[in-house]
Motif scaffolding. Structure first.
Motif, PDB file in Angstrom:
ATOM      1  N   MET A  27      35.486 117.108  12.861  1.00 13.66           N
ATOM      2  CA  MET A  27      35.768 118.510  12.550  1.00 13.66           C
ATOM      3  C   MET A  27      34.858 119.450  13.334  1.00 13.66           C
ATOM      4  SD  MET A  27      38.224 118.514  10.517  1.00 13.66           S
ATOM      5  CE  MET A  27      38.216 120.280  10.193  1.00 13.66           C
ATOM      6  N   PHE A  56      34.326 109.905  12.713  1.00 19.13           N
ATOM      7  CA  PHE A  56      35.711 110.317  12.498  1.00 19.13           C
ATOM      8  C   PHE A  56      36.574 110.113  13.739  1.00 19.13           C
ATOM      9  CE2 PHE A  56      35.793 112.952   8.497  1.00 19.13           C
ATOM     10  CZ  PHE A  56      34.507 112.642   8.093  1.00 19.13           C
ATOM     11  N   ILE A 112      28.680 126.208   5.543  1.00 22.60           N
ATOM     12  CA  ILE A 112      29.949 126.672   6.099  1.00 22.60           C
ATOM     13  C   ILE A 112      30.040 128.199   6.025  1.00 22.60           C
ATOM     14  CG2 ILE A 112      32.459 126.681   5.736  1.00 22.60           C
ATOM     15  CD1 ILE A 112      32.135 123.672   4.956  1.00 22.60           C
ATOM     16  N   ASP A 160      28.880 112.670  -0.545  1.00 17.67           N
ATOM     17  CA  ASP A 160      27.535 112.887  -0.007  1.00 17.67           C
ATOM     18  C   ASP A 160      26.560 111.835  -0.529  1.00 17.67           C
ATOM     19  OD1 ASP A 160      28.190 114.386  -2.415  1.00 17.67           O
ATOM     20  OD2 ASP A 160      26.142 115.150  -2.354  1.00 17.67           O
ATOM     21  N   ILE A 197      32.741 122.887  13.105  1.00 12.41           N
ATOM     22  CA  ILE A 197      32.125 123.744  12.083  1.00 12.41           C
ATOM     23  C   ILE A 197      31.611 125.008  12.780  1.00 12.41           C
ATOM     24  CG2 ILE A 197      30.510 123.874  10.153  1.00 12.41           C
ATOM     25  CD1 ILE A 197      32.338 121.489   9.834  1.00 12.41           C
ATOM     26  N   PHE A 212      22.883 121.505  11.656  1.00 17.14           N
ATOM     27  CA  PHE A 212      23.720 120.560  10.925  1.00 17.14           C
ATOM     28  C   PHE A 212      22.978 119.230  10.743  1.00 17.14           C
ATOM     29  CE2 PHE A 212      27.049 117.227  11.926  1.00 17.14           C
ATOM     30  CZ  PHE A 212      27.547 117.126  10.644  1.00 17.14           C
ATOM     31  N   ALA A 228      26.977 108.702   1.440  1.00 15.96           N
ATOM     32  CA  ALA A 228      26.329 108.803   2.748  1.00 15.96           C
ATOM     33  C   ALA A 228      24.822 108.586   2.613  1.00 15.96           C
ATOM     34  CB  ALA A 228      26.615 110.168   3.363  1.00 15.96           C
ATOM     35  N   ARG A 229      24.251 109.183   1.586  1.00 12.34           N
ATOM     36  CA  ARG A 229      22.801 109.035   1.418  1.00 12.34           C
ATOM     37  C   ARG A 229      22.424 107.610   1.027  1.00 12.34           C
ATOM     38  NH1 ARG A 229      23.596 114.055  -1.048  1.00 12.34           N
ATOM     39  NH2 ARG A 229      23.331 113.140  -3.108  1.00 12.34           N
ATOM     40  N   LEU A 254      20.976 109.506  11.757  1.00 14.35           N
ATOM     41  CA  LEU A 254      21.016 109.291  10.306  1.00 14.35           C
ATOM     42  C   LEU A 254      20.707 107.843   9.914  1.00 14.35           C
ATOM     43  CD1 LEU A 254      24.070 111.571   9.422  1.00 14.35           C
ATOM     44  CD2 LEU A 254      21.640 112.099   9.283  1.00 14.35           C
ATOM     45  N   ALA A 291      18.604 116.307   3.616  1.00 15.85           N
ATOM     46  CA  ALA A 291      19.240 115.808   2.392  1.00 15.85           C
ATOM     47  C   ALA A 291      18.720 114.421   2.028  1.00 15.85           C
ATOM     48  CB  ALA A 291      20.757 115.771   2.564  1.00 15.85           C
ATOM     49  N   ARG A 292      18.129 113.740   3.000  1.00 13.40           N
ATOM     50  CA  ARG A 292      17.603 112.384   2.765  1.00 13.40           C
ATOM     51  C   ARG A 292      16.106 112.386   2.467  1.00 13.40           C
ATOM     52  NH1 ARG A 292      22.085 112.268   5.582  1.00 13.40           N
ATOM     53  NH2 ARG A 292      23.371 110.402   5.705  1.00 13.40           N
ATOM     54  N   GLN A 317      38.875 122.130   3.274  1.00 17.59           N
ATOM     55  CA  GLN A 317      38.452 120.888   2.649  1.00 17.59           C
ATOM     56  C   GLN A 317      37.951 119.869   3.677  1.00 17.59           C
ATOM     57  OE1 GLN A 317      40.435 118.518  -0.796  1.00 17.59           O
ATOM     58  NE2 GLN A 317      41.250 117.689   1.106  1.00 17.59           N
ATOM     59  N   GLU A 318      38.623 119.834   4.836  1.00 14.41           N
ATOM     60  CA  GLU A 318      38.232 118.835   5.836  1.00 14.41           C
ATOM     61  C   GLU A 318      36.858 119.146   6.420  1.00 14.41           C
ATOM     62  OE1 GLU A 318      39.889 116.019   6.243  1.00 14.41           O
ATOM     63  OE2 GLU A 318      41.359 116.751   4.794  1.00 14.41           O
ATOM     64  N   GLU A 319      36.568 120.442   6.581  1.00 13.37           N
ATOM     65  CA  GLU A 319      35.232 120.821   7.060  1.00 13.37           C
ATOM     66  C   GLU A 319      34.180 120.406   6.044  1.00 13.37           C
ATOM     67  OE1 GLU A 319      34.594 124.883   8.332  1.00 13.37           O
ATOM     68  OE2 GLU A 319      36.557 124.940   9.289  1.00 13.37           O
ATOM     69  N   PHE A 343      34.394 118.068   3.783  1.00 12.80           N
ATOM     70  CA  PHE A 343      34.252 116.612   3.723  1.00 12.80           C
ATOM     71  C   PHE A 343      33.402 116.094   4.876  1.00 12.80           C
ATOM     72  CE2 PHE A 343      35.766 112.254   4.708  1.00 12.80           C
ATOM     73  CZ  PHE A 343      35.289 111.641   3.562  1.00 12.80           C
ATOM     74  N   TYR A 344      33.585 116.714   6.012  1.00 14.58           N
ATOM     75  CA  TYR A 344      32.797 116.299   7.178  1.00 14.58           C
ATOM     76  C   TYR A 344      31.303 116.442   6.884  1.00 14.58           C
ATOM     77  CZ  TYR A 344      31.610 115.762  12.142  1.00 14.58           C
ATOM     78  OH  TYR A 344      31.109 115.324  13.334  1.00 14.58           O
ATOM     79  N   LEU A 345      30.904 117.560   6.310  1.00 15.05           N
ATOM     80  CA  LEU A 345      29.488 117.766   5.990  1.00 15.05           C
ATOM     81  C   LEU A 345      29.029 116.822   4.877  1.00 15.05           C
ATOM     82  CD1 LEU A 345      28.944 121.629   6.154  1.00 15.05           C
ATOM     83  CD2 LEU A 345      28.983 119.970   7.979  1.00 15.05           C
ATOM     84  N   LEU A 346      29.881 116.655   3.868  1.00  8.93           N
ATOM     85  CA  LEU A 346      29.533 115.738   2.779  1.00  8.93           C
ATOM     86  C   LEU A 346      29.326 114.329   3.312  1.00  8.93           C
ATOM     87  CD1 LEU A 346      32.077 116.806  -0.018  1.00  8.93           C
ATOM     88  CD2 LEU A 346      29.685 117.456   0.184  1.00  8.93           C
ATOM     89  N   SER A 347      30.180 113.948   4.243  1.00  9.99           N
ATOM     90  CA  SER A 347      30.117 112.583   4.760  1.00  9.99           C
ATOM     91  C   SER A 347      28.823 112.334   5.527  1.00  9.99           C
ATOM     92  CB  SER A 347      31.317 112.298   5.663  1.00  9.99           C
ATOM     93  OG  SER A 347      31.120 112.913   6.925  1.00  9.99           O
ATOM     94  N   ARG A 348      28.082 113.413   5.796  1.00  7.98           N
ATOM     95  CA  ARG A 348      26.769 113.261   6.439  1.00  7.98           C
ATOM     96  C   ARG A 348      25.655 113.286   5.404  1.00  7.98           C
ATOM     97  NH1 ARG A 348      30.208 111.311   9.475  1.00  7.98           N
ATOM     98  NH2 ARG A 348      30.291 111.975  11.637  1.00  7.98           N
ATOM     99  N   GLY A 349      26.043 113.319   4.145  1.00 11.00           N
ATOM    100  CA  GLY A 349      25.031 113.253   3.087  1.00 11.00           C
ATOM    101  C   GLY A 349      24.552 114.607   2.609  1.00 11.00           C
ATOM    102  N   ILE A 350      25.150 115.677   3.132  1.00  9.10           N
ATOM    103  CA  ILE A 350      24.720 117.013   2.721  1.00  9.10           C
ATOM    104  C   ILE A 350      25.360 117.327   1.367  1.00  9.10           C
ATOM    105  CG2 ILE A 350      24.727 119.464   3.355  1.00  9.10           C
ATOM    106  CD1 ILE A 350      25.004 118.523   6.306  1.00  9.10           C
ATOM    107  N   PRO A 351      24.550 117.652   0.349  1.00  9.43           N
ATOM    108  CA  PRO A 351      25.116 117.918  -0.978  1.00  9.43           C
ATOM    109  C   PRO A 351      26.123 119.067  -0.947  1.00  9.43           C
ATOM    110  CG  PRO A 351      22.723 117.731  -1.099  1.00  9.43           C
ATOM    111  CD  PRO A 351      23.089 117.773   0.348  1.00  9.43           C
ATOM    112  N   LYS A 352      27.059 119.031  -1.868  1.00  8.90           N
ATOM    113  CA  LYS A 352      28.194 119.951  -1.832  1.00  8.90           C
ATOM    114  C   LYS A 352      27.778 121.417  -1.760  1.00  8.90           C
ATOM    115  CE  LYS A 352      32.648 120.720  -3.984  1.00  8.90           C
ATOM    116  NZ  LYS A 352      33.559 120.293  -5.044  1.00  8.90           N
TER     117      LYS A 352
END
Ligand SMILES: Nc1ncnc2c1ncn2[C@@H]1O[C@H](COP(=O)(O)OP(=O)(O)OP(=O)(O)O)[C@@H](O)[C@H]1O
Ligand SMILES: [Mg+2]
Lengths: 267, 435
Positions: free
Chosen positions: A103, A99, B404, A88, A105, A113, A91-92, A175, A120-121, B384-386, B388-397
């Motif tokens: 995925m 991808f 989710i 994360d 969600i 989302f 990304a920031r 983003l 987050a930014r 985990q893949e879900e 990671f998808y959110l993390l990869s958008r910059g959303i903190p864990k």
């Protein structure tokens, strides 16, 4: 591993996504085997390579997926090593991955989302203003010819393959990353969608964005014309060239390149 | 085990405002109290209490909740934040009515009755007696049904006459305030043929971690073609014992939707029974649970198909963190002759910690033909893949995990089909996460 530090510092390209001698394993299998690549901001680089050569692995490793273990090398974003950062935080810092298989969600709306990602930014305690957010999102969706109904639907859930890919580009547009790795964003797109998505990417193209475009098809590169084309085989870049390299690959397949490859001698 | 759950004499005699008669204790309440004391406390070996931590049921030390003072009253009224647009509202604290905002004149003219329970019992005794606790608790909670019947002082009574549709939701807030208090909220909804209504109960504790006992009953009656949506948000203190007994009787072509949001409580027992009693009837039974810390949420359900051509659809989702435990025991019963029954039952547990424990025990009893029944229970962790998808958008864990879990629960909430109510529920679930 020792690296020669012969080059003086001033030659280092600071505004770039720079991958140096990267080694990545999944389990105990090494997939990326000493890959070096530099994408200066403002440029579009394409990577082509046979199935299984490690293209998606490269993108996941850059993004920080925990299953992809970096055993050596560096990834520098504008000069800063990002390998120690959580996904994360990367990304920031300006990294974006589109991808190959986005995925789903369940239960989380696309709008929520995106809002979470934008919030987050924001500075601590601040949130993006709702009307501004929707205005921006609708404008980007219009460019990608996405119906408004996609805002309330759960992220990617039940989206067609092509709709998912459009949604990836929508996220990228919202983003505003500094570097984007697009993993086969063209696969699964019909001819019209390919044109629309390419136009979306081209609209974002500019001096503030570096793009790494992973694709199997020369056709995409007719729409998004790359500055450099790299060929990846078995976890390494084996050849780089101009956009004509893609045409050559299209004609001759990968074999002609594979024939050239020799194992690099281990220094 | 402490057999004297409440200091019995004190409870009974302080409940001067007995709802069933003018006297201090009605014969019915005295009888219920006798039944309560005669019934044994559940034990581990009772099938109806399987998996439950029955040792935790020691209810000694609880006292009747006392009326709140004016300052508390004002505070609780400002904290009673419901929907922006409603058809009516009541607020109770410690089983005392604080405010009653009645329905508009037009609904009253159409014969809608929306009254505090005691007033309804006094003014409409026949209607009241015909429906008040007429469906037995049969899932193990008999003792607590008797406790409720003996102690009930407050609640809402809603009668919607034939063909009357109330578009906006009606709300009731039940506050519990003070240490070791006990409250006994009651909800009775009678929807006559073709009537339509939505009611939301909010159960709230003024102090989030004071010990409390809540023993609630919610009964719904649906006449032919009626449509009732009932939502109950249980957000008692994190140290509360919460018992809740629901029965729903679904008439011909009627459609009931109920949703229980289990957010609070330490030891939570919820029993919900749908009687599909008229052909073409349908019951949607929904629940979301956020269980954290050492919470135990024990849900028992019963889908009883009494006549042919009925449907029931149950979806319960639990998110569990820390050392929380959930129990789901659900039975589908298709009575002899109840042909062409459609019954679904699905339970999903999302485990956020290795120490959390989800128990599921679905069951079927089918005595008719041409029946479609499916049931299933699944437990899993965050993909985990879900993540990671959110993390990869910059959303903190932490936020990504919450998103989710929220999505997981929101899938149930969206089944309600009422956007403002859904949004309210989402808001409450989010608030629960950000504690
Ligand atoms: N999670 C994983 N577990 C095990 N092996 C994996 C995993 N991910 C990738 N691999 C393996 O790593 C190799 C490289 O896969 P990768 O997905 O990076 O290839 P690719 O170049 O993107 O291929 P394609 O063109 O088909 O998308 C393959 O042999 C693949 O099976
Ligand atoms: Mg790939």
């Amino acid at each position: 591993m020792r690296e020669s530090r012969g080059a003086p510092n001033y030659e280092m390209q600071m505004s770039s996504l720079s991958i140096k001698n990267l080694h990545v394993s999944i389990g105990d299998k090494e997939i990326i085997r000493g890959l070096t690549l530099e994408i200066p901001k403002g440029e579009v680089h394409a990577i082509m390579g046979p199935n299984g050569s490690g293209k998606s692995t490269l993108s996941k490793a850059i993004g920080g997926h925990p299953d992809y273990i970096v055993t050596g090398g560096e990834v520098l974003l504008d000069g800063d090593d990002i390998l120690g950062l959580d996904p994360d935080a990367r990304a920031r810092k300006g990294l974006f991955l589109a991808f190959q298989y986005p995925m789903e969600i369940p239960g989380v709306s696309n709008a929520n989302f995106l809002r979470a990602a934008l919030n987050a930014r924001q500075p601590e305690g601040e949130e993006i203003e709702a009307t501004e957010f929707y205005a921006q999102m609708y404008a980007e969706m219009d460019k990608l010819e996405m119906a408004r109904t996609f805002t309330a639907r759960s992220v990617n859930e039940g989206f067609s393959g092509g709709e998912k890919k459009r949604n990836e580009i929508l996220q990228m547009a919202m983003l505003k990353p500094a570097y984007a790795v697009l993993d086969e964003t063209d696969s699964g797109l019909d001819i019209d969608a390919l044109r629309i998505v390419s136009a979306g990417v081209n609209a974002l193209r500019g001096p503030n964005l570096g793009i790494l475009l992973i694709t199997h098809y020369q056709r995409l590169l007719d729409y998004i014309v790359p500055d450099v084309v790299h060929v990846m085989v078995e976890g390494r870049i084996v050849r780089s060239g101009g956009k004509e390299l893609a045409l050559e690959l299209e004609e001759r397949g990968y074999d002609f390149i594979k024939d050239d490859i020799t194992e690099p001698s281990l220094a | 085990m402490n057999p004297a759950i409440l200091e019995s004499e004190e409870v009974l005699t302080t409940n001067a405002a007995s709802i069933l008669s003018a006297g201090p204790v009605s014969p019915e309440q005295a009888e219920a109290w006798e039944k309560f004391t005669a019934l044994p406390m559940p034990v581990r070996t009772d099938e109806a209490w399987r998996f439950a931590n029955v040792k935790d049921l020691d209810l000694g030390g609880y006292v009747p909740a006392q009326p709140v003072d004016d300052a508390t009253r004002d505070e609780l009224l400002t904290r009673s934040m419901g929907l922006a647009s409603i058809a009516g509202r009541m607020v109770f604290a410690n089983d005392q009515l604080l405010v009653q905002e009645t329905l508009g004149d037009s609904l009253r003219q159409k014969g809608v009755i929306w009254l505090p329970l005691d007033q309804a019992a006094a003014e409409n005794p026949e209607l009241f007696r015909k429906h008040f606790m007429r469906e037995e608790a049969i899932l193990g909670g008999q003792k607590f049904a008797a406790l409720h019947a003996s102690q009930v002082r407050a609640g809402t009574f809603l009668y919607v006459p034939r063909g009357v549709e109330i578009d906006l939701p009606i709300e009731a807030f039940h506050w519990e305030h003070g240490a070791n208090g006990s409250v006994f909220p009651h909800t009775l909804i009678i929807a006559e043929d073709m009537a339509k209504v939505t009611l939301i109960d909010y159960y709230e504790s003024a102090v989030p971690d004071a010990p409390a006992l809540a023993c609630a009953v919610n009964d719904l009656w649906l006449g032919a073609g009626a449509s009732v949506t009932y939502v109950c948000v249980q957000n008692w203190s994190r140290k509360a014992h919460s018992f809740q007994l629901n029965s729903t009787v679904v008439g011909r072509d009627a459609h009931s939707k109920s949703l229980f949001a289990q957010l609070g409580g330490r030891h939570v027992r919820s029993e919900s029974i749908s009687h599909l009693r008229g052909q073409g009837g349908r019951s949607d039974m929904l629940a979301v649970t956020v269980a954290e810390g050492a919470q135990e949420v024990d849900a028992r359900t019963f889908q009883i198909h009494e006549v042919p051509n009925t449907q029931s659809d149950l979806l319960y989702k639990n998110s569990l963190d820390d050392t929380a435990r959930t129990i789901f025991a659900g039975l589908i019963r298709v009575d002899p002759g109840a042909h062409r029954t459609d019954a679904y039952q699905k339970v999903r547990n999302l485990l956020l910690s290795d120490e959390a424990e989800a128990n599921s025990a679905p069951g079927l009893e089918i005595e008719a033909d041409d029946v479609r029944c499916t049931h299933g229970a699944t437990s899993g962790q965050i993909e985990q893949e879900e993540l990671f998808y959110l993390l990869s958008r910059g959303i903190p864990k932490k936020d990504a995990q919450r998103l989710i879990v929220f999505g997981f629960l929101n899938e149930v909430i969206e089944r309600l089909g009422n956007e403002p109510v859904q949004e309210k529920l989402r808001e409450l679930v989010r608030a629960r996460f950000s504690e």
